[in-house]
Design a protein around this motif. Sequence first.
Motif, mmCIF file in Angstrom:
data_model
loop_
_atom_site.group_PDB
_atom_site.id
_atom_site.type_symbol
_atom_site.label_atom_id
_atom_site.label_comp_id
_atom_site.label_asym_id
_atom_site.label_seq_id
_atom_site.Cartn_x
_atom_site.Cartn_y
_atom_site.Cartn_z
ATOM 1 N N ARG A 1 -2.163 -10.641 -1.577
ATOM 2 C CA ARG A 1 -0.958 -10.909 -0.796
ATOM 3 C C ARG A 1 -1.326 -11.470 0.575
ATOM 4 O O ARG A 1 -0.715 -12.420 1.050
ATOM 5 C CB ARG A 1 -0.177 -9.602 -0.639
ATOM 6 C CG ARG A 1 0.863 -9.666 0.447
ATOM 7 C CD ARG A 1 1.462 -8.298 0.726
ATOM 8 N NE ARG A 1 1.716 -8.104 2.120
ATOM 9 C CZ ARG A 1 1.766 -6.919 2.706
ATOM 10 N NH1 ARG A 1 1.553 -5.818 2.003
ATOM 11 N NH2 ARG A 1 2.013 -6.831 3.984
ATOM 12 N N ARG B 1 -3.857 8.009 8.946
ATOM 13 C CA ARG B 1 -3.039 8.795 8.021
ATOM 14 C C ARG B 1 -3.880 9.651 7.094
ATOM 15 O O ARG B 1 -3.351 10.384 6.270
ATOM 16 C CB ARG B 1 -2.166 7.852 7.202
ATOM 17 C CG ARG B 1 -0.799 7.819 7.822
ATOM 18 C CD ARG B 1 0.136 6.875 7.231
ATOM 19 N NE ARG B 1 0.838 6.310 8.373
ATOM 20 C CZ ARG B 1 1.570 5.240 8.342
ATOM 21 N NH1 ARG B 1 1.704 4.591 7.223
ATOM 22 N NH2 ARG B 1 2.166 4.804 9.409
ATOM 23 N N THR C 1 0.837 -1.183 0.000
ATOM 24 C CA THR C 1 0.000 0.000 0.000
ATOM 25 C C THR C 1 0.880 1.244 0.000
ATOM 26 O O THR C 1 1.800 1.341 0.810
ATOM 27 C CB THR C 1 -0.900 -0.008 1.247
ATOM 28 O OG1 THR C 1 -1.755 -1.140 1.158
ATOM 29 C CG2 THR C 1 -1.739 1.243 1.342
ATOM 30 N N GLY C 2 0.566 2.174 -0.898
ATOM 31 C CA GLY C 2 1.386 3.371 -1.029
ATOM 32 C C GLY C 2 1.559 4.163 0.255
ATOM 33 O O GLY C 2 2.607 4.746 0.500
ATOM 34 N N ASP C 3 0.518 4.171 1.087
ATOM 35 C CA ASP C 3 0.570 4.971 2.314
ATOM 36 C C ASP C 3 1.333 4.295 3.446
ATOM 37 O O ASP C 3 1.607 4.909 4.459
ATOM 38 C CB ASP C 3 -0.857 5.275 2.793
ATOM 39 C CG ASP C 3 -1.531 6.298 1.898
ATOM 40 O OD1 ASP C 3 -0.794 7.063 1.241
ATOM 41 O OD2 ASP C 3 -2.764 6.327 1.842
ATOM 42 N N CYS C 4 1.625 2.999 3.265
ATOM 43 C CA CYS C 4 2.377 2.290 4.309
ATOM 44 C C CYS C 4 3.861 2.597 4.165
ATOM 45 O O CYS C 4 4.346 2.857 3.072
ATOM 46 C CB CYS C 4 2.197 0.786 4.159
ATOM 47 S SG CYS C 4 0.825 0.121 5.073
ATOM 48 N N ARG C 5 4.578 2.531 5.279
ATOM 49 C CA ARG C 5 6.033 2.585 5.182
ATOM 50 C C ARG C 5 6.537 1.184 4.882
ATOM 51 O O ARG C 5 5.903 0.199 5.261
ATOM 52 C CB ARG C 5 6.621 3.073 6.498
ATOM 53 C CG ARG C 5 6.222 4.504 6.805
ATOM 54 C CD ARG C 5 6.705 4.964 8.152
ATOM 55 N NE ARG C 5 5.931 6.116 8.598
ATOM 56 C CZ ARG C 5 6.049 7.339 8.089
ATOM 57 N NH1 ARG C 5 6.923 7.570 7.130
ATOM 58 N NH2 ARG C 5 5.301 8.324 8.532
ATOM 59 N N GLU D 1 6.773 -1.038 7.823
ATOM 60 C CA GLU D 1 5.479 -1.490 8.351
ATOM 61 C C GLU D 1 4.955 -2.678 7.563
ATOM 62 O O GLU D 1 4.415 -3.626 8.131
ATOM 63 C CB GLU D 1 4.465 -0.347 8.282
ATOM 64 C CG GLU D 1 4.748 0.772 9.254
ATOM 65 C CD GLU D 1 3.893 2.008 8.988
ATOM 66 O OE1 GLU D 1 3.837 2.863 9.868
ATOM 67 O OE2 GLU D 1 3.298 2.117 7.888
ATOM 68 N N GLU D 2 5.121 -2.601 6.242
ATOM 69 C CA GLU D 2 4.657 -3.713 5.419
ATOM 70 C C GLU D 2 5.386 -4.996 5.801
ATOM 71 O O GLU D 2 4.789 -6.066 5.898
ATOM 72 C CB GLU D 2 4.886 -3.419 3.927
ATOM 73 C CG GLU D 2 3.935 -2.388 3.341
ATOM 74 C CD GLU D 2 2.514 -2.912 3.163
ATOM 75 O OE1 GLU D 2 2.128 -3.860 3.860
ATOM 76 O OE2 GLU D 2 1.798 -2.355 2.314
#
Lengths: 344, 252
Positions: free
Chosen positions: B92, B20, A114-118, A121-122
């Motif tokens: 995933r 966020r 997910t783009g918003d995840c660091r 975190e992933e």
Amino acid sequence: MPSAAVRTEAPRAWQPARPDAEAPIIAATGLRRTFRLRGRVIEAVRGVDLEVWPGEIVGFLGPNGAGKTTTQRMLTTLLEPSAGEATVAGHDLRREPDKVRRRIGYVAQGGGTTGDCRAGEELVDQGRLYGFSRAESERRGRALLAELQLEGAWDRPVRTLSGGQRRRLDIAVGLVHGPPLLFLDEPTTGLDPQSRANLWDHIRRLRAEHGRTIFLTTHYLEEADALCDRILIIDAGRIVAAGTPGELKRRLAGDTVVLTTRDAGSAALAATLLHGRGMSRAPRIEGTAVITSLVDAPGRLPALLRALDEAGVAVAGLEVRRPTLDDVFLNLTGRSLRDGDPTA
Amino acid sequence: MRLARDTLLVFRRNLRLSLRQPVWLTIGLVQPLIYLCLFGPLLESVAEAPGYPRGDPWQVFVPGLLVQLGLFGTMFVGFGLLRDVRDGVLERLRVTPVSRAALLLGRVMRDLMVLLVQGAALLGAGVLWGLRTPLWTFAVGLGVLALVGTAFSAGSYALALIVRNEDTVASTLNLAGIPLLLLSGILLPMSLAPDWLQAIADANPLRHVVDGARELFLHGGGPSVVPGVAAAAGMAFVFAALAAWALRRESR
């Protein structure tokens, strides 16, 4: 002496399927999958038999709609087979999907982050889903980032990574639990040539340093050729060929031979001679040249040249083009792999 | 326990992502307050109309808004799941040994968490506006909100998984949301409606939820409360089962 411009294949590092391995890491028999779509039954996969041995990098090739993705989705527990049996990483696919899941990694074509995840975190989330503690997940995640040359990405939001970096992160996420078998779906689609070559190196290293088995689907024949020990070709829901790239090319596609003679008469004579002796299929004459397709040209050229010499045909030039996997593909499926490929 | 642990993991992941997007959370928080400020004052005069429930108009309106929040606060969560589908995140996660139920349960819990904060803010604002009712009715009200939220959050995920297309999800939700709202008596009590309209509204479970919540806030109990809670629980159960079925269908 005629000049023979025979290009030899680059040597391969791989040894054929490890003789010490007791059992294949993927063994499927009669795998089938049908879908129902508006009352019609579509047979996407019509009985796939395949074996992959530990430590192999296997390329799974096929045109769009051939059943490539469906087969891979079945092998990764995403889709239940309609019929057939398969053992993946030591467990029965249908009876113990959960145990299979613990031992395989899967990286989808578009990734799965997910783009918003660091990035960190992933990796931690993924590790924890496999039951590791937060600390252990972090340790594994950081080690993988270092291995895939993504140091410094830990705190970065995924969307700020480049295409190649993101693909490597996807691979890291798929490897957090240390699976012996990794599925990669079109791993380099959409990458620039440099990132692609870089990713190939990483994939090779995954096998070389960890003995991992890698099963990858690809649209790119040069990728299969450069990366894979063995290739499986699927068409219309069935495996139509399997072998090393070299074997497939030898077996399924002839070398193209261009023989230049001194004049048109000699060319015609050469063509008749070659065809008459059953040495080649339907030669074509273009001016003073004879163009033909020949299975195993390097092995057969000496005898062929001798025969031409005896018949008094003076050969002025000779060129041999080794077949590409595209030729193999064309011969097997009647179409070029590139035809249906919008990304090529 | 595997399910609990996995649910917590999925919950935390999704909550982290929600936090966020503070803009969305703020909009969700402010929206019921806008209704309270811009629509509430009209009620002062409508409350005199024949057929309107007797009592403080705020005790009629706030429970309705609470149910509306349950509906509109969760109805669109399916879009978030569709994004995960597009990003390959759902796939995933499905390749990991994570409990299948947790994939949805963790998300629904995140939705409820956000919803309950918004609900509490709504009740707080209601008190400022003059809503006077025992504190325990607030607790029951939030419980009903959670049930309605579970129903529409699960329903939204089910819809997203079944139709798999943002445009279709949007138009389906619009098509279903407006009649659900109008026939629930949230904005104006259905007791004002002609018989034929009442008959249609009777088929809408939300209407019973609203009636129950209203009675609770007006009188601290009554014959409609239990059917109201039952209607909310029934919807939650049906949509949760539908969502579980839709997820199971992914691999079928």
